[in-house]
Design a protein around this motif. Structure first.
Motif, PDB file in Angstrom:
ATOM      1  N   MET A  94      62.612  18.448  -3.262  1.00 40.60           N
ATOM      2  CA  MET A  94      62.132  18.609  -4.615  1.00 40.60           C
ATOM      3  C   MET A  94      62.749  19.871  -5.197  1.00 40.60           C
ATOM      4  O   MET A  94      62.655  20.926  -4.590  1.00 40.60           O
ATOM      5  N   PRO A  95      63.351  19.823  -6.394  1.00 40.56           N
ATOM      6  CA  PRO A  95      63.945  21.014  -6.988  1.00 40.56           C
ATOM      7  C   PRO A  95      62.885  22.090  -7.220  1.00 40.56           C
ATOM      8  O   PRO A  95      61.768  21.804  -7.588  1.00 40.56           O
ATOM      9  N   GLY A  96      63.271  23.332  -7.003  1.00 42.36           N
ATOM     10  CA  GLY A  96      62.366  24.442  -7.208  1.00 42.36           C
ATOM     11  C   GLY A  96      61.435  24.696  -6.046  1.00 42.36           C
ATOM     12  O   GLY A  96      60.540  25.503  -6.132  1.00 42.36           O
ATOM     13  N   ARG A  97      61.612  23.974  -4.963  1.00 38.11           N
ATOM     14  CA  ARG A  97      60.766  24.169  -3.791  1.00 38.11           C
ATOM     15  C   ARG A  97      61.635  24.556  -2.607  1.00 38.11           C
ATOM     16  O   ARG A  97      62.780  24.148  -2.495  1.00 38.11           O
ATOM     17  N   ALA A  98      61.072  25.349  -1.720  1.00 36.19           N
ATOM     18  CA  ALA A  98      61.776  25.726  -0.499  1.00 36.19           C
ATOM     19  C   ALA A  98      61.612  24.617   0.518  1.00 36.19           C
ATOM     20  O   ALA A  98      60.600  23.942   0.549  1.00 36.19           O
ATOM     21  N   ALA A 139      56.928  26.351  -0.227  1.00 35.93           N
ATOM     22  CA  ALA A 139      56.455  27.305  -1.225  1.00 35.93           C
ATOM     23  C   ALA A 139      57.257  27.178  -2.508  1.00 35.93           C
ATOM     24  O   ALA A 139      58.424  26.807  -2.486  1.00 35.93           O
ATOM     25  N   GLU A 140      56.595  27.483  -3.633  1.00 41.76           N
ATOM     26  CA  GLU A 140      57.303  27.477  -4.902  1.00 41.76           C
ATOM     27  C   GLU A 140      58.232  28.681  -4.946  1.00 41.76           C
ATOM     28  O   GLU A 140      57.866  29.769  -4.547  1.00 41.76           O
ATOM     29  N   LEU A 178      62.618  39.727 -11.957  1.00 44.77           N
ATOM     30  CA  LEU A 178      62.585  38.392 -11.344  1.00 44.77           C
ATOM     31  C   LEU A 178      61.209  38.077 -10.785  1.00 44.77           C
ATOM     32  O   LEU A 178      60.720  36.946 -10.888  1.00 44.77           O
ATOM     33  N   MET A 179      60.556  39.083 -10.188  1.00 41.42           N
ATOM     34  CA  MET A 179      59.208  38.884  -9.657  1.00 41.42           C
ATOM     35  C   MET A 179      58.246  38.535 -10.799  1.00 41.42           C
ATOM     36  O   MET A 179      57.434  37.609 -10.679  1.00 41.42           O
ATOM     37  N   LEU A 180      58.355  39.260 -11.914  1.00 39.92           N
ATOM     38  CA  LEU A 180      57.493  38.968 -13.058  1.00 39.92           C
ATOM     39  C   LEU A 180      57.772  37.578 -13.625  1.00 39.92           C
ATOM     40  O   LEU A 180      56.844  36.851 -13.987  1.00 39.92           O
ATOM     41  N   ASP A 181      59.054  37.209 -13.699  1.00 39.37           N
ATOM     42  CA  ASP A 181      59.412  35.865 -14.164  1.00 39.37           C
ATOM     43  C   ASP A 181      58.774  34.805 -13.275  1.00 39.37           C
ATOM     44  O   ASP A 181      58.267  33.784 -13.759  1.00 39.37           O
ATOM     45  N   GLY A 182      58.800  35.041 -11.973  1.00 37.39           N
ATOM     46  CA  GLY A 182      58.193  34.108 -11.026  1.00 37.39           C
ATOM     47  C   GLY A 182      56.692  34.017 -11.204  1.00 37.39           C
ATOM     48  O   GLY A 182      56.100  32.930 -11.140  1.00 37.39           O
ATOM     49  N   ARG A 193      54.691  30.588 -12.268  1.00 35.28           N
ATOM     50  CA  ARG A 193      53.639  30.019 -11.423  1.00 35.28           C
ATOM     51  C   ARG A 193      52.257  30.095 -12.064  1.00 35.28           C
ATOM     52  O   ARG A 193      51.272  29.686 -11.470  1.00 35.28           O
ATOM     53  N   GLY A 194      52.190  30.645 -13.276  1.00 35.96           N
ATOM     54  CA  GLY A 194      50.913  30.736 -13.971  1.00 35.96           C
ATOM     55  C   GLY A 194      50.022  31.856 -13.453  1.00 35.96           C
ATOM     56  O   GLY A 194      48.813  31.840 -13.665  1.00 35.96           O
ATOM     57  N   LEU A 195      50.619  32.841 -12.782  1.00 37.72           N
ATOM     58  CA  LEU A 195      49.836  33.945 -12.221  1.00 37.72           C
ATOM     59  C   LEU A 195      49.558  35.037 -13.243  1.00 37.72           C
ATOM     60  O   LEU A 195      48.761  35.946 -12.980  1.00 37.72           O
TER      61      LEU A 195
END
Length: 121
Positions: free
Chosen positions: A1-5, A11-12, A88-92, A96-98
């Protein structure tokens, strides 16, 4: 699935290959931030330049306590890379809706101010 490890924990993740800019060099790190705006424009002047300068002085003090300085091109380049990683961490977190959009915008704005630190010294 794209965007998944892949693997057992699926994990996303954020695809860094699509998001990663070219590796900053001391020259590109210096050119990336705008110059400090004129702070003598009067009471209607934007308070951000003075606040960014104050932040730059604080960040520089942290580096000087470790025997380094943001005026060194190699240190400034490494600093720009670290700020990029935090963005990048903030973008993530946003993806993820965090974090909500207002918090993301505020934190990203703070990083923008920090990103300018080497050029303000």
């Amino acid at each position: 699935m794209p965007g998944r490890a892949s693997g057992t924990g699926a994990a996303e993740v954020i695809d860094l290959a699509r998001r990663r800019p070219t590796t900053p060099t001391p020259a590109t790190a210096a050119a990336a931030a705008p110059a400090l705006a004129d702070t003598a424009a009067g009471p209607a002047a934007d308070p951000a330049p003075a606040a960014n300068l104050s932040l730059a002085i604080t960040v520089e003090a942290l580096y000087k306590a470790r025997g380094q300085t943001l005026t060194d091109p190699d240190t400034a380049c490494a600093y720009a890379t670290a700020i990029e990683a935090v963005q990048l961490m903030l973008d993530g977190a946003r993806a993820r809706g965090l974090t909500d959009e207002a918090t993301f915008t505020a934190l990203s704005g703070m990083l923008t101010g920090m990103r300018e630190s080497p050029q303000l010294l």
